[in-house]
Design a protein around this motif. Structure first.
Motif, mmCIF file in Angstrom:
data_model
loop_
_atom_site.group_PDB
_atom_site.id
_atom_site.type_symbol
_atom_site.label_atom_id
_atom_site.label_comp_id
_atom_site.label_asym_id
_atom_site.label_seq_id
_atom_site.Cartn_x
_atom_site.Cartn_y
_atom_site.Cartn_z
ATOM 1 N N GLY A 44 -7.897 12.263 -12.600
ATOM 2 C CA GLY A 44 -6.956 11.204 -12.951
ATOM 3 C C GLY A 44 -5.556 11.770 -12.956
ATOM 4 O O GLY A 44 -5.251 12.684 -12.196
ATOM 5 N N GLY A 45 -4.709 11.269 -13.812
ATOM 6 C CA GLY A 45 -3.359 11.826 -13.911
ATOM 7 C C GLY A 45 -2.481 11.411 -12.749
ATOM 8 O O GLY A 45 -2.739 10.391 -12.092
ATOM 9 N N ALA A 46 -1.449 12.227 -12.505
ATOM 10 C CA ALA A 46 -0.416 11.838 -11.545
ATOM 11 C C ALA A 46 -0.963 11.778 -10.117
ATOM 12 O O ALA A 46 -1.736 12.634 -9.692
ATOM 13 C CB ALA A 46 0.739 12.820 -11.613
ATOM 14 N N ILE A 47 -0.541 10.760 -9.409
ATOM 15 C CA ILE A 47 -0.915 10.601 -8.002
ATOM 16 C C ILE A 47 0.125 11.339 -7.162
ATOM 17 O O ILE A 47 1.328 11.206 -7.410
ATOM 18 C CB ILE A 47 -0.964 9.098 -7.641
ATOM 19 N N PRO A 48 -0.306 12.150 -6.187
ATOM 20 C CA PRO A 48 0.659 12.885 -5.363
ATOM 21 C C PRO A 48 1.716 11.944 -4.771
ATOM 22 O O PRO A 48 1.413 10.809 -4.407
ATOM 23 C CB PRO A 48 -0.214 13.493 -4.264
ATOM 24 N N GLY A 49 2.942 12.454 -4.683
ATOM 25 C CA GLY A 49 4.104 11.619 -4.358
ATOM 26 C C GLY A 49 3.996 10.738 -3.132
ATOM 27 O O GLY A 49 4.316 9.548 -3.185
ATOM 28 N N LYS A 90 3.182 5.180 -1.013
ATOM 29 C CA LYS A 90 2.451 4.233 -0.143
ATOM 30 C C LYS A 90 1.787 3.141 -0.998
ATOM 31 O O LYS A 90 1.774 1.966 -0.619
ATOM 32 C CB LYS A 90 1.410 5.022 0.678
ATOM 33 N N ILE A 91 1.240 3.533 -2.149
ATOM 34 C CA ILE A 91 0.634 2.549 -3.055
ATOM 35 C C ILE A 91 1.711 1.581 -3.556
ATOM 36 O O ILE A 91 1.487 0.371 -3.649
ATOM 37 C CB ILE A 91 -0.080 3.268 -4.229
ATOM 38 N N GLY A 92 2.887 2.119 -3.845
ATOM 39 C CA GLY A 92 3.993 1.267 -4.288
ATOM 40 C C GLY A 92 4.424 0.290 -3.207
ATOM 41 O O GLY A 92 4.617 -0.905 -3.472
ATOM 42 N N ASP A 93 4.523 0.770 -1.992
ATOM 43 C CA ASP A 93 4.987 -0.071 -0.871
ATOM 44 C C ASP A 93 3.963 -1.123 -0.461
ATOM 45 O O ASP A 93 4.317 -2.234 -0.087
ATOM 46 C CB ASP A 93 5.287 0.810 0.359
ATOM 47 N N GLU A 94 2.685 -0.747 -0.501
ATOM 48 C CA GLU A 94 1.673 -1.608 0.125
ATOM 49 C C GLU A 94 0.743 -2.316 -0.855
ATOM 50 O O GLU A 94 0.098 -3.299 -0.496
ATOM 51 C CB GLU A 94 0.848 -0.773 1.122
ATOM 52 N N LEU A 95 0.660 -1.811 -2.095
ATOM 53 C CA LEU A 95 -0.288 -2.416 -3.044
ATOM 54 C C LEU A 95 0.390 -2.842 -4.345
ATOM 55 O O LEU A 95 -0.281 -3.140 -5.332
ATOM 56 C CB LEU A 95 -1.437 -1.438 -3.347
ATOM 57 N N GLY A 96 1.719 -2.857 -4.364
ATOM 58 C CA GLY A 96 2.430 -3.401 -5.521
ATOM 59 C C GLY A 96 2.561 -2.453 -6.700
ATOM 60 O O GLY A 96 2.795 -2.900 -7.827
ATOM 61 N N GLY A 97 2.362 -1.159 -6.462
ATOM 62 C CA GLY A 97 2.559 -0.183 -7.539
ATOM 63 C C GLY A 97 1.257 0.343 -8.099
ATOM 64 O O GLY A 97 0.180 -0.232 -7.883
ATOM 65 N N VAL A 98 1.361 1.466 -8.812
ATOM 66 C CA VAL A 98 0.173 2.177 -9.297
ATOM 67 C C VAL A 98 -0.620 1.338 -10.304
ATOM 68 O O VAL A 98 -1.846 1.257 -10.214
ATOM 69 C CB VAL A 98 0.576 3.537 -9.914
ATOM 70 N N ALA A 135 -16.680 0.054 -4.723
ATOM 71 C CA ALA A 135 -15.301 -0.417 -4.578
ATOM 72 C C ALA A 135 -14.525 0.697 -3.889
ATOM 73 O O ALA A 135 -14.813 1.882 -4.096
ATOM 74 C CB ALA A 135 -14.686 -0.726 -5.936
ATOM 75 N N TRP A 136 -13.521 0.290 -3.078
ATOM 76 C CA TRP A 136 -12.855 1.257 -2.197
ATOM 77 C C TRP A 136 -11.348 1.104 -2.173
ATOM 78 O O TRP A 136 -10.820 0.001 -2.294
ATOM 79 C CB TRP A 136 -13.322 1.041 -0.750
ATOM 80 N N LEU A 137 -10.696 2.233 -1.911
ATOM 81 C CA LEU A 137 -9.333 2.235 -1.392
ATOM 82 C C LEU A 137 -9.494 2.765 0.031
ATOM 83 O O LEU A 137 -10.060 3.854 0.222
ATOM 84 C CB LEU A 137 -8.430 3.146 -2.223
ATOM 85 N N ALA A 138 -9.056 1.967 1.005
ATOM 86 C CA ALA A 138 -9.267 2.339 2.403
ATOM 87 C C ALA A 138 -7.975 2.153 3.181
ATOM 88 O O ALA A 138 -7.030 1.528 2.702
ATOM 89 C CB ALA A 138 -10.383 1.481 3.006
ATOM 90 N N VAL A 139 -7.956 2.733 4.374
ATOM 91 C CA VAL A 139 -6.827 2.553 5.284
ATOM 92 C C VAL A 139 -7.313 1.751 6.479
ATOM 93 O O VAL A 139 -8.337 2.080 7.082
ATOM 94 C CB VAL A 139 -6.286 3.910 5.792
ATOM 95 N N LYS A 140 -6.593 0.656 6.768
ATOM 96 C CA LYS A 140 -6.931 -0.161 7.937
ATOM 97 C C LYS A 140 -5.647 -0.456 8.691
ATOM 98 O O LYS A 140 -4.691 -0.948 8.087
ATOM 99 C CB LYS A 140 -7.628 -1.452 7.497
ATOM 100 N N ASN A 141 -5.614 -0.137 9.967
ATOM 101 C CA ASN A 141 -4.401 -0.299 10.783
ATOM 102 C C ASN A 141 -3.193 0.350 10.109
ATOM 103 O O ASN A 141 -2.097 -0.213 10.094
ATOM 104 C CB ASN A 141 -4.127 -1.781 11.062
ATOM 105 N N GLY A 142 -3.425 1.515 9.505
ATOM 106 C CA GLY A 142 -2.339 2.275 8.899
ATOM 107 C C GLY A 142 -1.930 1.835 7.512
ATOM 108 O O GLY A 142 -1.076 2.471 6.881
ATOM 109 N N LYS A 143 -2.519 0.747 7.026
ATOM 110 C CA LYS A 143 -2.126 0.206 5.713
ATOM 111 C C LYS A 143 -3.259 0.343 4.692
ATOM 112 O O LYS A 143 -4.432 0.196 5.016
ATOM 113 C CB LYS A 143 -1.791 -1.285 5.862
#
Ligand code: MN3
Length: 199
Positions: free
Chosen positions: A89-94, A99-107, A127-135
């Protein structure tokens, strides 16, 4: 044998109190091993013998359900062990946090939506966090299915089969999901899979 059971990358008691030694003993030594053994039996003599786990997952989807179930679960668990670490857990690498901020509305929104996906997956699944078409995209799948068969690359997944949490949390799946995201995730492995994502 095409499939082999990987060692856990930490001691069985290393994820306590969030995931017990007993859970990891059953989950890794019994459940994951069964997917490996059954998968190998089903692969014997088939044209997919000796291919990579990813290739077998994609090739068996919709064509050979028993093989797909076991190959999918083997792939999912290989990574599930690596998606956790002691003092996780803890801090997510910068770069990933941005990318989470830009594409998923923040941590915070991402964490809530990821937990919600796990809560609302009816019955067994992931449940997943995935990349599709770069997003980045949050997904959920039943049983042994995963984002590979939906044109996406998984970079984080949480097992919501009861065998993953029932010893420690009984029926409290939401508490397990919160502990996973806040105290177990190995974000360095997530970032590594993001950098290697193919789609
Ligand atoms: Mn499992």
């Amino acid at each position: 044998m095409t499939f082999s059971l990987p060692e856990l990358p930490y001691a069985y008691d290393a994820l306590q109190p969030y995931m017990s030694k007993e859970t990891l003993e059953f989950h890794h030594d019994k459940h994951h091993k069964a997917y490996v053994d059954t998968g190998n039996t089903l692969l014997q003599g088939s044209e997919l013998e000796g291919k990579s786990v990813e290739e077998i997952v994609k090739a068996s989807y919709g064509k050979n359900q028993p093989l797909f179930n076991n190959a999918g679960q083997h792939y999912n668990h290989i990574h599930f062990w690596q998606w956790m670490k002691p003092n996780g857990g803890g801090a997510i690498p910068g770069s990933l946090e941005k990318k989470i901020g830009d594409e998923l509305g923040g941590v915070e929104k991402f964490k809530n939506d990821f937990i919600e996906a796990g809560k609302t997956q009816f019955g067994s699944g992931w449940a997943w966090l995935a990349v599709k078409n770069g997003k980045l995209e949050i997904m959920k799948t039943p049983n042994g299915e995963n984002p590979l068969v939906h044109g996406a690359s998984p970079i984080l997944g949480v097992d919501v089969w009861e065998h993953s949490y029932y010893i420690d949390y009984r029926n409290r799946r939401p508490d397990y999901l919160k502990a996973f995201i806040d105290n177990l995730v190995n974000w360095e492995h997530v970032e590594k899979m993001l950098s290697e994502a193919k789609v």
